[in-house]
Design an enzyme around this catalytic site. Structure first.
Site, PDB file in Angstrom:
ATOM      1  N   SER A 106       0.837  -1.189   0.000  1.00  0.00           N
ATOM      2  CA  SER A 106       0.000   0.000   0.000  1.00  0.00           C
ATOM      3  C   SER A 106       0.878   1.246   0.000  1.00  0.00           C
ATOM      4  O   SER A 106       1.692   1.440  -0.899  1.00  0.00           O
ATOM      5  CB  SER A 106      -0.953  -0.070   1.207  1.00  0.00           C
ATOM      6  OG  SER A 106      -1.908   0.956   1.168  1.00  0.00           O
ATOM      7  N   HIS A 131      -2.378  -1.507  -4.133  1.00  0.00           N
ATOM      8  CA  HIS A 131      -3.839  -1.573  -4.260  1.00  0.00           C
ATOM      9  C   HIS A 131      -4.391  -0.152  -4.247  1.00  0.00           C
ATOM     10  O   HIS A 131      -3.655   0.818  -4.130  1.00  0.00           O
ATOM     11  CB  HIS A 131      -4.471  -2.450  -3.167  1.00  0.00           C
ATOM     12  CG  HIS A 131      -4.306  -1.937  -1.769  1.00  0.00           C
ATOM     13  ND1 HIS A 131      -4.702  -2.662  -0.672  1.00  0.00           N
ATOM     14  CD2 HIS A 131      -3.787  -0.785  -1.263  1.00  0.00           C
ATOM     15  CE1 HIS A 131      -4.447  -1.980   0.428  1.00  0.00           C
ATOM     16  NE2 HIS A 131      -3.889  -0.831   0.094  1.00  0.00           N
TER      17      HIS A 131
END
Length: 202
Positions: A106, A131
């Protein structure tokens, strides 16, 4: 367990240096900071971001022409905190070399890719995951709608930066970040998140 909690337990090793002027002890992170090494371990939040930003600014003031090494082992966290680190990395004069040790997911992966191109590294058994932005708004419907628009704008902003940092087409980045997208160190190199996978110091 956060670095602060570990420090509270007295588990951070101390390094003792001897010189002609006597003896001096440092915690290991302060000693490594003298070597221009910064760590991001654990969640990206306001506290960790403030510490990293302060260290980046301090090292720039010490020597604006010497590289800074930024080691990352983080599952990600706050977008606003991560963007504070990202913007500071781009703002300061020294090149910031990034290295994934363990896991960069992330915002951790985003900051890994934010290092100076040609100076982004990973250890061979590290994992990287990208993501889309996560959000959780509560309250009145109108407020939730406002937050949703902001999240979509942030998602677009981060996808554009990631496309620029990796050299991947924007549409591919959008598609790949729709869900959790895990990569090995070698796959991260092929994707453009890092420039080199290093097993040993040369």
């Amino acid at each position: 367990m956060s670095a602060q909690e570990i420090k509270g337990l007295g588990m951070i090793p101390m390094v003792i240096e001897q010189s002609g002027r006597g003896e001096r002890s440092y915690d290991i992170y302060s000693r490594l900071l003298k070597e221009r090494i910064i760590f991001l371990v654990g969640e990206v939040n306001d506290q960790t971001a403030n510490l990293v930003v302060a260290q980046l600014l301090f090292l720039e003031s010490e020597n604006p022409d010497k590289d800074i090494s930024f080691y990352i082992n983080s599952p990600g966290g706050s977008v606003s905190a991560g963007m504070a680190i990202y913007d500071t990395m781009q703002f300061i004069k020294p090149d910031v070399s990034t290295m994934c040790i363990g896991f960069a997911a992330s915002m951790g992966a985003f900051l890994l890719a934010a290092g100076e191109k040609g100076k982004r590294f990973s250890l061979p058994n590290s994992k990287i995951m990208i993501h889309q932005v996560l959000g959780g708004a509560r309250g009145q419907a109108t407020d939730i709608e406002i937050h949703a628009r902001d999240i979509l704008r942030t998602k677009d902003q981060m996808n554009r930066i990631l496309a620029e940092r990796t050299g991947q087409p924007l549409e591919k980045v959008k598609s790949d970040t729709e869900r959790d997208y895990f990569l090995t160190a070698d796959e991260a190199k092929d994707y453009g998140l890092v420039d080199q996978v290093i097993a040993k110091r040369s």
